[in-house]
Scaffold this active site. Sequence first.
Site: not given
Ligand SMILES: *Cc1c(COP(=O)(O)O)cnc(C)c1O
Length: 412
Positions: A59, A61, A205, A231, A234, A240
């Site tokens: 843990y 935090e 994003d 993320t 990907k 993840r």
């Molecule tokens: C994949 C993605 C997310 C979210 O990712 P998660 O890990 O699935 O929550 C947010 N924004 C965009 C543009 C994405 O392609």
Amino acid sequence: MSVVPVIEADVLRRQDPELAEILLGELARQSTTLQLIAAENFSSPAVLAALGSPLANKYAEGYPGARHHGGCEIVDVAERVAVERAKALFGAEHANVQAHSGSSAVLAAYAALLRPGDTVLALGLPYGGHLTHGSPANFSGRWFDFVGYGVDAETGIVDYAQVRSLARLHRPKAIVCGSIACPRHIDYALFREVADEVGAYLIADAAHPIGLVAGGAAPNPVPYADIVCATTHKVLRGPRGGMLLCGSELAERVDRAVFPFTQGGAQMHTIAAKAVAFGEAATPAFTAYAHQVVANARVLAAGLAGEGFVVTTGGTDTHLITVDPLPLGVDGRAARGQLAAAGLVLDCCPLPHGDSRGLRLGTAAVTTQGMGEGEMATIAALLAGVLRGRVDTRRARDEVRDLVGGFPPYPG
Ligand SMILES: *Cc1c(COP(=O)(O)O)cnc(C)c1O
């Protein structure tokens, strides 16, 4: 030693055969079908080892040096390493590596910059905006007033003129750039210019392209955006998870938006795995990988165009391709099912005119497996063969199995 320690250790098999079978079944599925989902990849044995480590027990935090729990002296080092590696990899003054997912990173970015009810300009969902870009089913659509821009119906590229006119009209507090379906580079400089003109924050994003950025195969949003959300699983090929990158002046707001505002304890095993992935992404091998991902996507896009698919924007700059399969006699929804039955796994996606009957493919996973341009041509022919009924499902499955058999994601 196997690449999936938890299975190799045989511990799970002995204690819980039911779950062991499920894990092995999924490993077999990933190894015998073709993974063309643009958001997926195969993380390395080292990343999986960190994920399966006892750091999961801890843990923690708070942030390194300022935790609410004792015994954090070792995991603090892991998080500091992850942060330093992320900063170096992306040239950012500050990195937060605690976000549990891409969506959590976006939530934290909004929490850092906005108040409920604020206006936000983002790519509309029918054109490739993510759930967190204003879906009514998501917190974003409920708590903020989203205005959506689109893409040019002809070219499929972000309608930058509309971005500018909507920004002038609505004076948003933030502008979000980023998409789940855009195969082309985003013009971050232009977004920055519009944001400055109307006094808005710019949130990039970059969940999809961030791995290409790490490998020098896509433009870096860090110099342009106030906050970059991403993320780690990907193209970047880590565990993840999510992360945020920003300048020093927003560092404290971003950190507090993650913890304690939107999350509790940091997941230290995931953070360690992120550090491993950032380390891998800083190598020349990863740079070569990122460029090969794009080269493969270009060949796959050209192959699909040659087979009669309508390729959105006429091609790709990235790992991602979107196509309309209608000229082959089937829409994206039906096509996805037919292809899945043949072992070709991919997603539906929005098309430039705003319906969701397209198909989205990505080359991140197949490139990690070691496939190159030759295999991309084979895949394009297989996809078309199945949809045109040239190849029946059983034969296609065999062909897929033969193809992937030569490129095991986890040899041994
Ligand atoms: C994949 C993605 C997310 C979210 O990712 P998660 O890990 O699935 O929550 C947010 N924004 C965009 C543009 C994405 O392609």
